[in-house]
Design a protein around this motif. Structure first.
Motif, PDB file in Angstrom:
ATOM      1  N   TYR A  85       0.853  -1.189   0.000  1.00  0.00           N
ATOM      2  CA  TYR A  85       0.000   0.000   0.000  1.00  0.00           C
ATOM      3  C   TYR A  85       0.888   1.239   0.000  1.00  0.00           C
ATOM      4  CZ  TYR A  85      -4.393  -2.451   1.141  1.00  0.00           C
ATOM      5  OH  TYR A  85      -5.516  -3.246   1.109  1.00  0.00           O
ATOM      6  N   TYR A  87       1.403   5.143   1.303  1.00  0.00           N
ATOM      7  CA  TYR A  87       0.957   6.022   2.381  1.00  0.00           C
ATOM      8  C   TYR A  87       0.391   7.320   1.819  1.00  0.00           C
ATOM      9  CZ  TYR A  87       1.035   9.181   6.362  1.00  0.00           C
ATOM     10  OH  TYR A  87       0.677  10.094   7.316  1.00  0.00           O
ATOM     11  N   LEU A  88      -0.764   7.740   2.355  1.00  0.00           N
ATOM     12  CA  LEU A  88      -1.407   8.974   1.899  1.00  0.00           C
ATOM     13  C   LEU A  88      -1.264  10.098   2.924  1.00  0.00           C
ATOM     14  CD1 LEU A  88      -4.736   7.525   0.419  1.00  0.00           C
ATOM     15  CD2 LEU A  88      -2.693   8.232  -0.837  1.00  0.00           C
ATOM     16  N   ASN A  96      -3.629   6.709   6.765  1.00  0.00           N
ATOM     17  CA  ASN A  96      -4.382   6.216   5.614  1.00  0.00           C
ATOM     18  C   ASN A  96      -3.461   5.798   4.476  1.00  0.00           C
ATOM     19  OD1 ASN A  96      -7.463   6.904   6.168  1.00  0.00           O
ATOM     20  ND2 ASN A  96      -6.202   8.528   7.043  1.00  0.00           N
ATOM     21  N   PHE A  97      -3.746   4.607   3.945  1.00  0.00           N
ATOM     22  CA  PHE A  97      -2.958   4.030   2.860  1.00  0.00           C
ATOM     23  C   PHE A  97      -3.886   3.674   1.702  1.00  0.00           C
ATOM     24  CE2 PHE A  97      -0.431   3.449   6.579  1.00  0.00           C
ATOM     25  CZ  PHE A  97       0.894   3.419   6.165  1.00  0.00           C
ATOM     26  N   MET A  98      -3.307   3.593   0.492  1.00  0.00           N
ATOM     27  CA  MET A  98      -4.095   3.233  -0.686  1.00  0.00           C
ATOM     28  C   MET A  98      -3.428   2.085  -1.429  1.00  0.00           C
ATOM     29  SD  MET A  98      -5.299   5.628  -3.878  1.00  0.00           S
ATOM     30  CE  MET A  98      -3.642   5.778  -4.556  1.00  0.00           C
ATOM     31  N   GLU A  99      -4.251   1.117  -1.841  1.00  0.00           N
ATOM     32  CA  GLU A  99      -3.768   0.008  -2.658  1.00  0.00           C
ATOM     33  C   GLU A  99      -3.594   0.546  -4.080  1.00  0.00           C
ATOM     34  OE1 GLU A  99      -4.656  -2.275  -5.101  1.00  0.00           O
ATOM     35  OE2 GLU A  99      -3.175  -3.762  -4.526  1.00  0.00           O
ATOM     36  N   TYR A 103      -7.027   1.163  -5.839  1.00  0.00           N
ATOM     37  CA  TYR A 103      -7.289   2.458  -5.190  1.00  0.00           C
ATOM     38  C   TYR A 103      -8.101   2.313  -3.907  1.00  0.00           C
ATOM     39  CZ  TYR A 103      -5.655   4.156  -9.702  1.00  0.00           C
ATOM     40  OH  TYR A 103      -4.908   4.375 -10.834  1.00  0.00           O
ATOM     41  N   ASP A 104      -8.243   1.069  -3.406  1.00  0.00           N
ATOM     42  CA  ASP A 104      -8.914   0.873  -2.117  1.00  0.00           C
ATOM     43  C   ASP A 104      -8.080   1.529  -1.023  1.00  0.00           C
ATOM     44  OD1 ASP A 104     -10.945  -0.568  -3.229  1.00  0.00           O
ATOM     45  OD2 ASP A 104     -10.082  -2.533  -2.766  1.00  0.00           O
ATOM     46  N   GLN A 105      -8.773   2.196  -0.096  1.00  0.00           N
ATOM     47  CA  GLN A 105      -8.059   2.843   1.000  1.00  0.00           C
ATOM     48  C   GLN A 105      -8.306   2.105   2.306  1.00  0.00           C
ATOM     49  OE1 GLN A 105      -8.316   7.103   1.312  1.00  0.00           O
ATOM     50  NE2 GLN A 105      -8.380   7.392  -0.904  1.00  0.00           N
ATOM     51  N   ALA A 107      -7.372   2.449   6.693  1.00  0.00           N
ATOM     52  CA  ALA A 107      -6.802   3.230   7.793  1.00  0.00           C
ATOM     53  C   ALA A 107      -6.078   2.279   8.739  1.00  0.00           C
ATOM     54  CB  ALA A 107      -7.893   3.988   8.535  1.00  0.00           C
TER      55      ALA A 107
END
Length: 202
Positions: A85, A87-88, A96-99, A103-105, A107
């Motif tokens: 993932y 890191y956002l 919060n991270f995103m695949e 684009y699945d997020q 926490a």
């Protein structure tokens, strides 16, 4: 027609490994209950048997557990679903991270990341261990690069072999660096312990 066993997905696979190979972020199966390793230390006393000291947090109830094994003892390491993932940002929910493909997020709680949070950088790729859709452990890249914003001035005549001096990074972390490293220098740091590696090449 029933699906064959090859279609049955297990959430975890358990493998016996020696205690000394366990690292922070690994997941162990303790009598059927999963626990995340918070810290792992191999202790080699002058006399006596080397031991591995593990601090863990049980996933089911969050209770902290401490175990001490001989370094050669067998422990049950659980292999869960792992995904990369990016890191956002941090908010009230946690980190919060995103695949990157779907684009699945997700926490990740502050308890899971712990003191590693200081090394997170935007878009950093991290490996998350997932259990029942929740992130229970995180693995950061081994090395990160940050700029030094504060450091004692370089003293003429000091060599790289002289004692290290304190410095502050742009993320607020304080580390020890060689005396020739000045403010404004980008340096590579180990995320495991915050130790200085080298001057960044970029």
């Amino acid at each position: 027609m029933s699906a064959g066993p090859q279609h049955v997905q297990q959430e975890k696979t358990v493998v016996k490994v020696i205690a000394s190979s366990i690292r922070k972020g690994n997941v162990l199966d303790l009598d059927g209950k999963l626990a995340v390793v918070i810290s792992a230390e191999n202790i080699h006393p002058g006399k006596g048997t080397p031991v591995t000291h593990l601090e863990m947090r049980r996933i089911s109830d969050g209770v902290k557990v401490t175990e001490r094994y001989r370094t050669t003892d067998q422990v049950e390491k659980a292999f869960l679903e792992e995904k990369d993932y990016n890191y956002l940002y941090e908010d009230d929910m946690g980190f919060n991270f995103m695949e990157p493909e779907t684009y699945d997020q997700i926490a990740v709680s502050k308890d899971v990341i712990g003191d590693q949070a200081v090394w997170l950088q935007e878009n950093m790729s991290c490996k998350l261990s997932l259990f029942e859709g929740n992130a229970i452990a995180i693995e950061l890249p081994a090395r990160v690069t940050f700029e030094i914003v504060e450091a004692d001035p370089v003293v003429k005549g000091q060599t790289a072999s002289s004692s290290y001096k304190p410095a502050k990074l742009e993320n607020g972390a304080r580390i020890m660096v060689p005396p020739h490293i000045a403010s404004g220098t980008r340096v590579v740091v180990m995320t495991a312990d915050g130790s200085y590696v080298e001057r960044a090449k970029d």
